[in-house]
Design a protein around this motif. Structure first.
Motif, short mmCIF file in Angstrom:
data_model
loop_
_atom_site.label_atom_id
_atom_site.label_comp_id
_atom_site.label_asym_id
_atom_site.label_seq_id
_atom_site.Cartn_x
_atom_site.Cartn_y
_atom_site.Cartn_z
N ALA A 185 0.80 -1.23 -0.01
CA ALA A 185 -0.19 0.02 -0.05
C ALA A 185 0.84 1.44 0.12
CB ALA A 185 -0.94 0.08 1.11
N ALA A 186 1.91 1.19 0.83
CA ALA A 186 2.93 2.46 0.71
C ALA A 186 3.49 2.48 -0.38
CB ALA A 186 3.85 2.18 1.83
N LEU A 187 4.12 1.59 -1.21
CA LEU A 187 4.60 1.64 -2.33
C LEU A 187 3.62 2.28 -3.55
CD1 LEU A 187 6.85 -1.74 -2.55
CD2 LEU A 187 7.84 0.69 -2.17
N GLY A 188 2.45 1.88 -3.42
CA GLY A 188 1.43 2.46 -4.16
C GLY A 188 1.24 3.78 -4.15
N ALA A 193 -6.65 -3.64 -8.16
CA ALA A 193 -7.79 -3.50 -9.00
C ALA A 193 -7.89 -1.95 -8.98
CB ALA A 193 -9.11 -4.04 -8.09
N GLU A 194 -7.56 -1.30 -7.99
CA GLU A 194 -7.49 0.24 -7.98
C GLU A 194 -6.30 0.83 -8.60
OE1 GLU A 194 -7.78 1.31 -4.08
OE2 GLU A 194 -9.44 0.04 -3.72
N ARG A 195 -5.27 0.01 -9.29
CA ARG A 195 -4.20 0.30 -9.84
C ARG A 195 -3.09 1.07 -9.07
NH1 ARG A 195 -6.06 -2.85 -13.22
NH2 ARG A 195 -5.64 -2.92 -15.47
N LYS A 196 -3.20 0.82 -7.81
CA LYS A 196 -2.12 1.28 -6.81
C LYS A 196 -0.83 0.61 -6.72
CE LYS A 196 -5.30 3.60 -3.78
NZ LYS A 196 -6.15 3.46 -2.25
N ILE A 197 -1.12 -0.80 -7.15
CA ILE A 197 0.04 -1.65 -7.48
C ILE A 197 -0.30 -2.31 -8.74
CG2 ILE A 197 1.08 -1.66 -5.07
CD1 ILE A 197 0.05 -4.61 -5.04
N THR A 198 0.77 -2.89 -9.49
CA THR A 198 0.58 -3.50 -10.74
C THR A 198 -0.16 -4.78 -10.53
OG1 THR A 198 2.78 -2.56 -11.37
CG2 THR A 198 1.80 -4.38 -12.73
N PRO A 199 -1.32 -5.20 -11.24
CA PRO A 199 -1.82 -6.16 -11.14
C PRO A 199 -1.32 -7.60 -11.67
CG PRO A 199 -2.92 -5.26 -12.94
CD PRO A 199 -1.73 -4.15 -12.39
#
Length: 460
Positions: A229-232, A263-269
């Motif tokens: 989450a932080a990296l996102g 799903a929210e593209r905060k990190i790569t799927p």
């Protein structure tokens, strides 16, 4: 009178093995650069050559010995490090004139050996090292190692004996390194370890203050979900989001919590999960969890949440005791799982691995036949999945731009969110605009596909 700055000694590097070894090489070179050394791109210009070896498989050991031999023949002043460094007697017997041999992640010993072999002159006028350290990857993507070692005792693996039990890095140190990499031009972070899902277990998931410009002093827990989450939250200097890829993820229950971030593209799927096999009998002999049915249910639920999720994995065929029924079970499981990217390996005994003592050795010709069958099945699945992307517009990251052809058109090699560098496929683009640069993330219209790659053009 002008100050005469002495020419610094030069270090050459040959880095073998996995991305974790590559990160070790980058760390060593960063330290040496800060100590006043220059880097050499060839043997001839190096005062000393480092060979970072791989010792996971016997074939990898032989490749490492060949690399040492080439460095000795071309240069003669060689320091050996890495996983095979734990077998110093084997290396010294074959190459008695190597300058030093050190084991895996023994950074201080490597640097000390280089200092002894080629002392560096220090000077206040020398610009030593960039803020983000030295990299062996292109500027636009970087590996981010979050831990060393592993607590598993898989019967085919000797990683714990080479690198020890799990040792997690502090979350604040990881995030500050990630910030520096992004500030220096990284657009894609590849999170690596031996077991990413277990990150923080050894330090009881302690929280630390993230004091970088993004974190601004808030607490971040040493846990895979919190770290993801932080990296996102990271952004490039231009304000773009950063692709963050999770590698070596064991499917523990808490992995479910990172899927909404994808799903929210905060990190790569994208999830790299080392399943290794599916048949309960083989998993038991491998000393790995035999919950393949439950995993299939979770994969389905993950895709319900994030339809664009890419899952890649690796499988071992011909493991001792693997029957034809076991292998067919694996093929049937793959048909149901419909994994996006699959690599397969023929089982190979590794010195020191418990699997060497197991009965039921599979003949080499059977291993080869099974290998071909699994590759045929997974290639067919991959081709169908890629064909379904034809007509879509996908974000891609540019890895290379070619020279103009006879008509003046320029092509480029790129990757989609489904493609990790070096191990997955590519997106080959035609007739790209002159304004395009390596590292750019742009939209591409997909026009065609084969078993492994996509073809298209930019939508600009």
């Amino acid at each position: 009178m002008a100050t005469q700055i002495p020419s610094p000694p030069k270090v050459g590097m040959v880095s073998l093995g996995c991305p974790k070894a590559l990160v070790d090489s980058e760390r060593i070179l960063t330290q040496l650069r800060s100590d006043g050394y220059d880097m050499s791109a060839d043997y001839a210009g190096a005062d000393v050559v480092l060979v970072n070896t791989c010792g996971f498989l016997d074939s990898a050991k032989e490749e490492s010995l060949e690399a040492i031999g080439e460095a000795m023949a071309e240069n003669g002043r060689v320091i050996v490090t890495g996983c095979m460094g734990n077998e110093a007697d084997v290396i010294m017997k074959r190459f008695p004139d190597v300058l030093a041999v050190t084991g895996a992640h023994q950074y201080e010993d490597v640097v000390t050996a280089v200092h002894a072999a080629a002392p560096a002159a220090r000077g206040a006028f020398i610009d030593l090292v960039p803020e983000a350290g030295l990299k062996l990857t292109p500027r636009h993507y970087s590996y981010l190692k979050i831990s060393e070692g592993c607590n598993h005792r898989c019967s085919f693996c000797i990683i714990p004996s080479l690198r020890g039990d799990l040792v997690s890095r502090r979350p604040d140190a990881i995030l500050r390194e990630a910030e520096k990499l992004v500030e220096a031009g990284t657009k894609e972070l590849l999170v690596i370890s031996q077991d990413t899902s277990a990150y923080g277990v050894d330090i009881r998931h302690q929280s630390r203050q993230w004091n970088g410009p993004t974190g601004q002093g808030r607490e971040v827990r040493a846990h895979m979900t919190d770290l993801a989450a932080a990296l996102g939250e990271l952004r490039t200097p231009e304000g773009q989001g950063v692709w963050t890829r999770l590698h070596y993820v064991y499917p523990y229950p808490h992995v479910d919590k990172v899927i909404p971030l994808m799903a929210e593209r905060k990190i790569t799927p994208y999830l790299d999960i080392p399943f290794q096999h599916a048949a309960p009998n083989v998993l038991k002999r491998m000393k790995r969890p035999a919950n393949e049915a439950k995993v299939l249910q979770r994969v389905k639920s993950w895709r319900d949440i994030c339809p664009d999720l890419t899952i890649r994995s690796t499988f071992v065929v011909g493991f001792p005791g693997e029957s034809e029924d076991d292998f067919q079970y694996l093929l049937d499981w793959l048909e149901e799982a419909q994994l996006d990217r699959v690599g397969a390996f023929r089982f190979e005994p590794v010195e020191g691995a418990a699997a060497n003592l197991l009965d039921g050795a599979v003949p080499e010709e059977v291993k080869e036949e099974r290998y071909q069958r699994i590759m045929d099945v997974t290639a067919r699945i991959s081709a169908a999945k890629l064909q379904a992307k034809v007509g879509r517009t996908l974000p891609v990251i540019i890895d290379d731009i070619g020279e103009p052809d006879e008509d003046g058109d320029v092509g480029a090699t790129a990757r989609s969110e489904a493609d990790a560098p070096e191990i997955d496929g590519n997106v080959f683009l035609r007739n790209v605009p002159a304004s395009l640069s390596v590292g750019d993330i742009v939209d591409a219209v997909i026009e065609d596909a084969d078993e492994h790659d996509l073809f298209g053009t930019t939508s600009e």
